[in-house]
Design an enzyme around this catalytic site. Structure first.
Site, short mmCIF file in Angstrom:
data_model
loop_
_atom_site.label_atom_id
_atom_site.label_comp_id
_atom_site.label_asym_id
_atom_site.label_seq_id
_atom_site.Cartn_x
_atom_site.Cartn_y
_atom_site.Cartn_z
N ASP A 52 1.01 -0.99 -0.14
CA ASP A 52 -0.08 0.18 0.02
C ASP A 52 1.02 1.41 -0.08
O ASP A 52 1.82 1.41 0.91
CB ASP A 52 -0.89 0.04 1.20
CG ASP A 52 -1.90 1.17 1.19
OD1 ASP A 52 -3.10 0.84 0.66
OD2 ASP A 52 -1.65 2.22 1.68
N ASN A 104 -2.52 12.75 -3.55
CA ASN A 104 -3.47 12.97 -4.66
C ASN A 104 -4.30 14.24 -4.38
O ASN A 104 -4.41 15.12 -5.34
CB ASN A 104 -4.44 12.06 -4.65
CG ASN A 104 -4.32 10.71 -5.94
OD1 ASN A 104 -3.48 11.01 -6.68
ND2 ASN A 104 -5.02 9.83 -5.90
N HIS A 113 -4.47 14.28 -9.37
CA HIS A 113 -4.73 12.63 -9.85
C HIS A 113 -3.55 12.40 -10.90
O HIS A 113 -3.38 11.12 -11.01
CB HIS A 113 -6.48 12.34 -10.28
CG HIS A 113 -7.05 12.34 -8.99
ND1 HIS A 113 -7.15 11.58 -8.43
CD2 HIS A 113 -7.70 13.31 -8.88
CE1 HIS A 113 -8.20 11.75 -7.33
NE2 HIS A 113 -8.74 13.13 -7.40
N ASP A 154 -1.26 9.09 -10.51
CA ASP A 154 -1.19 7.96 -11.45
C ASP A 154 0.21 7.78 -12.20
O ASP A 154 0.71 6.74 -12.18
CB ASP A 154 -2.18 8.45 -12.78
CG ASP A 154 -3.61 8.41 -12.72
OD1 ASP A 154 -4.03 7.65 -11.59
OD2 ASP A 154 -4.30 8.87 -13.42
N GLU A 182 -4.34 2.38 -4.62
CA GLU A 182 -3.19 2.52 -4.33
C GLU A 182 -2.53 1.11 -3.96
O GLU A 182 -1.32 1.20 -3.33
CB GLU A 182 -2.75 3.53 -3.41
CG GLU A 182 -3.25 3.58 -1.97
CD GLU A 182 -4.54 3.82 -1.72
OE1 GLU A 182 -4.86 4.23 -0.52
OE2 GLU A 182 -5.32 3.66 -2.77
#
Length: 233
Positions: free
Chosen positions: A108, A116, A121, A125, A151
């Site tokens: 994680d 984020n 975002h 990504d 994630e």
């Protein structure tokens, strides 16, 4: 020249593009023997053959694309949640038959939601894509890496016992910690490690790894936690 490689005396040649859906998929090259006087009269047959080959190739590419869409994460190109779960059931069956170990790592990205919100975002990504590459380069070709969701990532280790899984997890933790992500602030990951025990199903293995991951997050993140070994009878 190609005909001579096959020890033929070449005569006439025809080249047909294999086109379908507005895309060039390949080329069909036909070379006659030097003494084949009927070759020219079969031009329409060869053209029909090329059309059928192009349609067949196009259909195969579409099927492959659909299969990949069903089993691959579109962002990272890794196996998706469903595909890894299916693989896990299959590898557990193999482990039951062979008696070989099977390990699982859950990964994680620490504080990813905050990242984020702060960076956007697109940057998030970018981190996930780079992380997939970083982890993928450090595992064996037989290991199965998947994006588990959001994630979270997961690695299934056929033949890997709890010690091997723990060593790999620590190696990956350090690798991520020291990785320079372009235009991105420092990234760390937490790891949960478990190994399959006889009689357990995929959900049992996942639950153990997920519980270990939760402990890693609760104890401060950027660390590896291992599912407890079974107590002696």
């Amino acid at each position: 020249l190609e005909a001579r490689f096959c020890y033929l005396s070449p005569g006439a040649a025809l080249v047909h593009p294999l086109e379908a859906g507005g895309e060039l998929l390949g080329v069909l090259e036909l070379i006659a023997r030097l003494d084949d006087s009927a070759f020219a009269s079969r031009r329409q047959l060869f053209a029909t053959l090329a059309e059928q080959l192009a349609l067949g190739l196009h259909g195969a590419l579409i099927r492959r694309s659909l299969e990949q869409a069903a089993t691959r994460d579109p962002l990272t190109g890794l196996l998706n949640h469903r595909a890894l779960h299916d693989e896990m059931a299959s590898r557990i069956s193999q482990a039951e038959r062979s008696g070989k170990p099977l390990g699982l790592l859950m990964i994680d990205v620490d504080r990813f939601r905050s990242f984020n919100e702060e960076e956007g975002h697109a940057a998030g990504d970018q981190v996930l894509v780079q992380l997939a590459v970083t982890v993928g380069e450090a595992i064996r070709s037989t290991d199965l890496l998947a994006r588990w969701g959001g994630e979270e990532f997961a690695i299934l280790l056929p033949g890997g016992d709890r010690d091997a899984a723990r060593i790999l997890a620590e190696k990956l933790r350090l690798r991520v910690e020291n990785q320079v992500f372009p235009d991105v602030s420092h990234i760390t990951c937490s790891f949960g490690v478990a190994d399959w025990l006889p009689g357990e199903c995929a959900e049992d293995l996942l639950r153990k790894a997920d519980d270990a991951l939760y402990r890693a997050k609760a104890k401060g993140r950027n660390r590896v936690e291992i599912a407890p070994a079974p107590s002696a009878a």
